[in-house]
Scaffold this active site. Structure first.
Site, PDB file in Angstrom:
ATOM      1  N   GLU A 131       4.262  -5.190   7.303  1.00  0.00           N
ATOM      2  CA  GLU A 131       3.389  -4.192   7.949  1.00  0.00           C
ATOM      3  C   GLU A 131       3.742  -3.893   9.388  1.00  0.00           C
ATOM      4  O   GLU A 131       3.635  -2.753   9.841  1.00  0.00           O
ATOM      5  CB  GLU A 131       1.919  -4.637   7.871  1.00  0.00           C
TER       6      GLU A 131
ATOM      7  N   GLY B  29       0.660  -5.111   0.737  1.00  0.00           N
ATOM      8  CA  GLY B  29      -0.492  -5.174  -0.158  1.00  0.00           C
ATOM      9  C   GLY B  29      -0.171  -5.842  -1.493  1.00  0.00           C
ATOM     10  O   GLY B  29      -1.074  -6.351  -2.161  1.00  0.00           O
TER      11      GLY B  29
ATOM     12  N   ALA C  77       0.868  -1.176   0.000  1.00  0.00           N
ATOM     13  CA  ALA C  77       0.000   0.000   0.000  1.00  0.00           C
ATOM     14  C   ALA C  77       0.904   1.225   0.000  1.00  0.00           C
ATOM     15  O   ALA C  77       2.053   1.156   0.451  1.00  0.00           O
ATOM     16  CB  ALA C  77      -0.887  -0.016   1.233  1.00  0.00           C
TER      17      ALA C  77
ATOM     18  N   GLU D 237      -0.444  -9.445  -0.839  1.00  0.00           N
ATOM     19  CA  GLU D 237      -1.879  -9.705  -0.644  1.00  0.00           C
ATOM     20  C   GLU D 237      -2.633  -9.722  -1.976  1.00  0.00           C
ATOM     21  O   GLU D 237      -3.537 -10.535  -2.172  1.00  0.00           O
ATOM     22  CB  GLU D 237      -2.458  -8.652   0.319  1.00  0.00           C
TER      23      GLU D 237
HETATM   24  N1  CO8 Z   1       4.563   3.217  -0.592  1.00  0.00           N
HETATM   25  C1  CO8 Z   1       4.949   4.393  -1.122  1.00  0.00           C
HETATM   26  N2  CO8 Z   1       6.123   4.556  -1.786  1.00  0.00           N
HETATM   27  C2  CO8 Z   1       6.898   3.481  -1.903  1.00  0.00           C
HETATM   28  C3  CO8 Z   1       6.578   2.227  -1.377  1.00  0.00           C
HETATM   29  C4  CO8 Z   1       5.319   2.112  -0.685  1.00  0.00           C
HETATM   30  N3  CO8 Z   1       4.886   0.955  -0.206  1.00  0.00           N
HETATM   31  N4  CO8 Z   1       7.576   1.355  -1.626  1.00  0.00           N
HETATM   32  C5  CO8 Z   1       8.489   2.040  -2.299  1.00  0.00           C
HETATM   33  N5  CO8 Z   1       8.126   3.324  -2.485  1.00  0.00           N
HETATM   34  C6  CO8 Z   1       8.848   4.416  -3.155  1.00  0.00           C
HETATM   35  C7  CO8 Z   1       9.981   4.925  -2.312  1.00  0.00           C
HETATM   36  O1  CO8 Z   1       9.516   5.847  -1.360  1.00  0.00           O
HETATM   37  C8  CO8 Z   1      10.868   5.538  -3.352  1.00  0.00           C
HETATM   38  O2  CO8 Z   1      10.356   6.795  -3.716  1.00  0.00           O
HETATM   39  P1  CO8 Z   1      11.363   8.062  -3.919  1.00  0.00           P
HETATM   40  O3  CO8 Z   1      12.234   7.659  -5.075  1.00  0.00           O
HETATM   41  O4  CO8 Z   1      10.429   9.176  -4.257  1.00  0.00           O
HETATM   42  O5  CO8 Z   1      12.112   8.220  -2.661  1.00  0.00           O
HETATM   43  C9  CO8 Z   1      10.695   4.622  -4.565  1.00  0.00           C
HETATM   44  O6  CO8 Z   1       9.476   3.903  -4.330  1.00  0.00           O
HETATM   45  C10 CO8 Z   1      11.814   3.610  -4.720  1.00  0.00           C
HETATM   46  O7  CO8 Z   1      11.931   2.929  -3.486  1.00  0.00           O
HETATM   47  P2  CO8 Z   1      13.342   2.746  -2.725  1.00  0.00           P
HETATM   48  O8  CO8 Z   1      14.241   3.863  -3.048  1.00  0.00           O
HETATM   49  O9  CO8 Z   1      13.027   2.502  -1.290  1.00  0.00           O
HETATM   50  O10 CO8 Z   1      13.864   1.442  -3.446  1.00  0.00           O
HETATM   51  P3  CO8 Z   1      14.857   0.332  -2.820  1.00  0.00           P
HETATM   52  O11 CO8 Z   1      15.214  -0.559  -3.952  1.00  0.00           O
HETATM   53  O12 CO8 Z   1      15.936   0.965  -2.053  1.00  0.00           O
HETATM   54  O13 CO8 Z   1      13.951  -0.485  -1.776  1.00  0.00           O
HETATM   55  C11 CO8 Z   1      11.953  -1.659  -1.032  1.00  0.00           C
HETATM   56  C12 CO8 Z   1      12.863  -1.257  -2.232  1.00  0.00           C
HETATM   57  C13 CO8 Z   1      12.700  -2.644  -0.140  1.00  0.00           C
HETATM   58  C14 CO8 Z   1      10.731  -2.320  -1.642  1.00  0.00           C
HETATM   59  C15 CO8 Z   1      11.563  -0.380  -0.232  1.00  0.00           C
HETATM   60  O14 CO8 Z   1      11.075   0.590  -1.138  1.00  0.00           O
HETATM   61  C16 CO8 Z   1      10.515  -0.624   0.800  1.00  0.00           C
HETATM   62  O15 CO8 Z   1      10.804  -1.152   1.853  1.00  0.00           O
HETATM   63  N6  CO8 Z   1       9.251  -0.232   0.496  1.00  0.00           N
HETATM   64  C17 CO8 Z   1       8.158  -0.363   1.443  1.00  0.00           C
HETATM   65  C18 CO8 Z   1       7.695  -1.776   1.516  1.00  0.00           C
HETATM   66  C19 CO8 Z   1       6.578  -1.893   2.530  1.00  0.00           C
HETATM   67  O16 CO8 Z   1       6.757  -1.662   3.700  1.00  0.00           O
HETATM   68  N7  CO8 Z   1       5.396  -2.308   2.043  1.00  0.00           N
HETATM   69  C20 CO8 Z   1       4.274  -2.531   2.880  1.00  0.00           C
HETATM   70  C21 CO8 Z   1       3.429  -1.307   2.952  1.00  0.00           C
HETATM   71  S1  CO8 Z   1       2.158  -1.483   4.116  1.00  0.00           S
HETATM   72  C22 CO8 Z   1       0.980  -2.349   3.347  1.00  0.00           C
HETATM   73  O17 CO8 Z   1       1.097  -2.758   2.233  1.00  0.00           O
HETATM   74  C23 CO8 Z   1      -0.213  -2.577   4.201  1.00  0.00           C
HETATM   75  C24 CO8 Z   1      -1.441  -3.081   3.522  1.00  0.00           C
HETATM   76  C25 CO8 Z   1      -2.607  -2.961   4.463  1.00  0.00           C
HETATM   77  C26 CO8 Z   1      -2.843  -1.535   4.819  1.00  0.00           C
HETATM   78  C27 CO8 Z   1      -4.174  -1.265   5.365  1.00  0.00           C
HETATM   79  C28 CO8 Z   1      -4.388   0.226   5.389  1.00  0.00           C
HETATM   80  C29 CO8 Z   1      -5.485   0.690   6.164  1.00  0.00           C
END
Ligand code: CO8
Length: 258
Positions: free
Chosen positions: A132, A109, A64, A112
């Site tokens: 998460e 997500g 998400a 999921e």
């Molecule tokens: N949301 C928003 N932006 C994201 C996300 C995300 N989930 N993942 C990556 N991005 C963005 C980064 O912020 C970055 O943007 P910018 O260039 O503007 O800084 C761009 O994508 C590239 O990402 P990275 O520079 O971080 O790339 P890396 O190769 O270094 O890392 C990773 C890749 C490991 C995937 C890292 O980006 C990461 O950890 N992302 C988050 C993963 C995460 O935690 N996902 C779970 C999110 S929570 C969720 O899904 C919950 C679902 C249920 C929610 C219910 C809500 C009510």
């Protein structure tokens, strides 16, 4: 549509989540577009199978959208979760084959979304995980429900509590990924599988999918009744007559989806 691309070819719809700059993270606009695309696919009889994948070389869906989520209040968060749950349930219950072609990160997500599909084909580069609890939340796009149904309660808890990211091979070992392919053959192999399933009796596949999906949510006795009723229903279709005649006449069946 900006965030979701729909391409149709030879009865197969390819749906690409298209926010590569954010690793295809699901914001509410993307989820709404995905819902619209799924509705459109549902209405089109000529589409027999669906492949869902992510744009760019790196990510299926990295979860998400954390930037959007960080601003939500409690009611908005519940609504966001319900929005995704509804779209994913629509995907899960589409009366067509749905393949997740997991081409990179399938986190939160994203994992999921992949689990709402019928099968998950992973590129060797794919990474799966439910991170998460790192963010002070729990998986809420169906992860606490679908992950234990797929891999068992113990492994689901291990993955969700630890937030460990696992490789495609590990996902295959625990039954989360059905197959692992080289990145450049992922879509082709997905299409190959779709074509194989599309050559079978559409009613057989459709009713087997519904029977499996519905059966897992009820007790065994109720599931068996559902299965028997679906079996009975097959006998009102031309496809059952064609399938059995073809076997008896030692020829290939020509199913017409009727
Ligand atoms: N949301 C928003 N932006 C994201 C996300 C995300 N989930 N993942 C990556 N991005 C963005 C980064 O912020 C970055 O943007 P910018 O260039 O503007 O800084 C761009 O994508 C590239 O990402 P990275 O520079 O971080 O790339 P890396 O190769 O270094 O890392 C990773 C890749 C490991 C995937 C890292 O980006 C990461 O950890 N992302 C988050 C993963 C995460 O935690 N996902 C779970 C999110 S929570 C969720 O899904 C919950 C679902 C249920 C929610 C219910 C809500 C009510």
């Amino acid at each position: 549509m900006e965030n979701v691309i729909l391409k149709e070819e030879n009865g197969i719809a390819e749906v690409t989540i298209n926010r590569p700059k954010a690793l295809n993270a699901l914001n509410s606009a993307t989820l709404k577009e995905l819902g619209q695309v799924v509705n459109e696919i549902s209405d089109k009889k000529e589409i027999k199978a669906v492949i869902i994948t992510g744009a760019g070389p790196k990510s299926f869906v990295a979860g998400a959208d954390i930037a959007e989520m960080s601003k939500l209040n409690s009611i908005e968060a519940t609504n966001f979760s319900r929005l995704a749950q509804n779209v994913f349930s629509q995907i899960e219950n589409l009366p067509k084959l749905v393949i997740a072609a997991v081409n990179g990160f399938a986190l939160g997500g994203g994992c999921e979304l992949a689990m709402a599909c019928d099968v998950r084909f992973a590129s060797k580069k794919a990474k799966f995980g439910q991170p998460e609890v790192n963010l002070g939340i729990l998986p809420s796009f169906g992860g606490t429900q679908r992950l234990p149904r797929l891999v068992g309660k113990g492994i689901a808890k291990e993955l969700i509590f630890s937030t460990d990211m696992i490789t495609a091979d590990e996902a295959y070992r625990i039954g989360l990924a059905n197959k692992v392919y080289d990145p450049d053959e992922l879509i082709e192999k997905s299409k190959e599988f779709a074509n194989k399933v599309m050559s079978k009796s559409p009613w057989g596949v459709r009713l087997a999918k519904a029977s499996i999906n519905n059966g897992l949510d009820v007790d065994l006795e109720a599931g068996l009744k559902y299965e028997a009723n679906s079996f009975g229903l097959c006998f009102s279709t031309e496809d059952q007559k064609e399938g059995m005649s073809a076997f008896l006449e030692k020829r290939k069946a020509n199913f017409k989806d009727c």
